[in-house]
Design an enzyme around this catalytic site. Structure first.
Site, short mmCIF file in Angstrom:
data_model
loop_
_atom_site.label_atom_id
_atom_site.label_comp_id
_atom_site.label_asym_id
_atom_site.label_seq_id
_atom_site.Cartn_x
_atom_site.Cartn_y
_atom_site.Cartn_z
N ASN A 72 -10.12 0.49 0.66
CA ASN A 72 -8.66 0.46 0.59
C ASN A 72 -8.25 -0.10 -0.77
OD1 ASN A 72 -5.93 -0.07 0.80
ND2 ASN A 72 -6.04 -1.05 2.80
N HIS A 120 -3.00 7.41 3.14
CA HIS A 120 -3.45 6.13 2.61
C HIS A 120 -4.84 5.83 3.16
CE1 HIS A 120 -3.84 1.99 1.56
NE2 HIS A 120 -3.56 1.51 2.77
N CYS A 165 0.80 -1.23 0.00
CA CYS A 165 0.00 0.00 0.00
C CYS A 165 0.84 1.28 0.00
CB CYS A 165 -0.95 0.00 1.19
SG CYS A 165 -2.13 -1.36 1.16
#
Length: 327
Positions: free
Chosen positions: A283, A253, A112
């Site tokens: 996500n 994020h 990520c």
């Protein structure tokens, strides 16, 4: 001369998977998901929308936004944790889809944190003079690796792609002022995809044991995410000779609203300046920060001299922070 972002782009599949949809396939509820994650829905890619495709579509928009031609791109960096294949690289496949000449193209794996790692590589290439116009792509089709019987992970992830063009500083661009990255492989088991690599190749046993799905130690990941992103961000700010009050926008994020809120509280950034896409996209892994940045730039006027702080955390463990400034 510092490297800058000339243009951004993003791509999201049309299919929407809502919390109500998940209620029908796993023991969960909209209230349970919303209160613990802040996510209401996420996008799910079709069989034809693989990571390289989504990344290439985002790249087309970034190239258009940067007002350049494809022929000007002289390197491609593709960050993904869900490549189409182990090889060839998703970067090479995106290159072919875009019809770009035979330039260097390679994948970067930082989960990520991938978009920030890609920016760092592009910044180094441009500022060293090795390349003049780098296409950074981040895309993940994590739905291919989600166990929709595991309510702790299936509610979190969505699919998407993001991209940007990095070149020398020019008026109207976002200068990449400072980068801070880190990793800790000792904690790698906290967030991983157990099988499918050379350590644990695919077999009948790995399939039967559900080892091709994402596994995560949620509480430990939460603690590391907050601590590591805070460290990277504060280090980045200090190394840039700035103070927290000098940051105008926080672009984190999009993993979990509790993580985002915990990070935001540690910095002097107003809630209205913490940019979130989490509720509608979930996500989206490596593409997460890039999608949020692209949407921020499309929906808000960023004034000259304003600074954006990008922060991310992912498997590896990996983390990072980047400061951008409008020029």
């Amino acid at each position: 001369m510092r490297a800058s972002i000339w243009g951004t782009g993003s791509y999201l599949p049309k299919k929407i998977l809502t919390n109500a949809d998940l209620e029908k396939i796993v023991e969960t509820s909209d209230e349970w998901i919303s209160t613990r994650t802040g996510i209401k829905e996420r996008r799910i890619a079709s069989a034809e929308e693989f990571s390289s495709f989504m990344g290439a579509k985002a790249a087309e928009k970034a190239i258009e936004a940067a007002k350049i031609s494809k022929s000007q791109v002289d390197c491609i960096v593709f960050s993904t944790a869900a490549p189409d294949y182990i090889f060839p690289s998703s970067a090479a496949l995106a290159q072919a889809y875009l019809g770009i000449k035979e330039i260097p193209a390679f994948d970067c794996l930082a989960a990520c944190t991938g978009f920030l790692y890609g920016l760092s590589i592009a910044k180094a290439y441009v500022e060293s003079g090795m390349y003049q116009c780098v296409l950074v792509i981040a895309a993940d089709k994590l739905s291919s690796f989600v166990n929709y019987q595991d309510r702790n992970t299936c509610v979190l992830f969505g699919d998407g792609g993001s991209a940007c063009i990095v070149g020398h500083s020019r008026p109207g661009a976002l200068e990449i002022s400072k980068v801070n990255l880190g990793a800790d492989g000792k904690q790698g088991d906290l967030l991983r995809l157990p099988a499918g690599g050379s350590r644990c190749p695919a077999s009948q046993d790995t399939v039967q044991n559900h080892q091709h799905f994402i596994t995560m130690e949620g509480k430990e990941v939460f603690k590391h995410a907050v601590r590591r992103m805070e460290f990277a961000a504060k280090t980045c700010i200090t190394e840039a000779g700035l103070q927290e009050k000098d940051i105008d926008w926080l672009v984190p994020h999009q993993a979990n609203e509790r993580i985002i809120d915990a990070i935001a509280k540690r910095f002097a950034v107003k809630d209205s300046r913490v940019f979130k896409t989490l509720a509608k996209y979930g996500n989206t892994a490596a593409s997460s920060v890039g999608i949020a940045l692209d949407e921020l730039l499309r929906t808000h006027d960023i004034h000259v001299a304003e600074r954006l702080l990008l922060v991310a955390f992912g498997g590896g463990l990996s983390w990072g922070a980047v400061i951008l400034q409008q020029v």
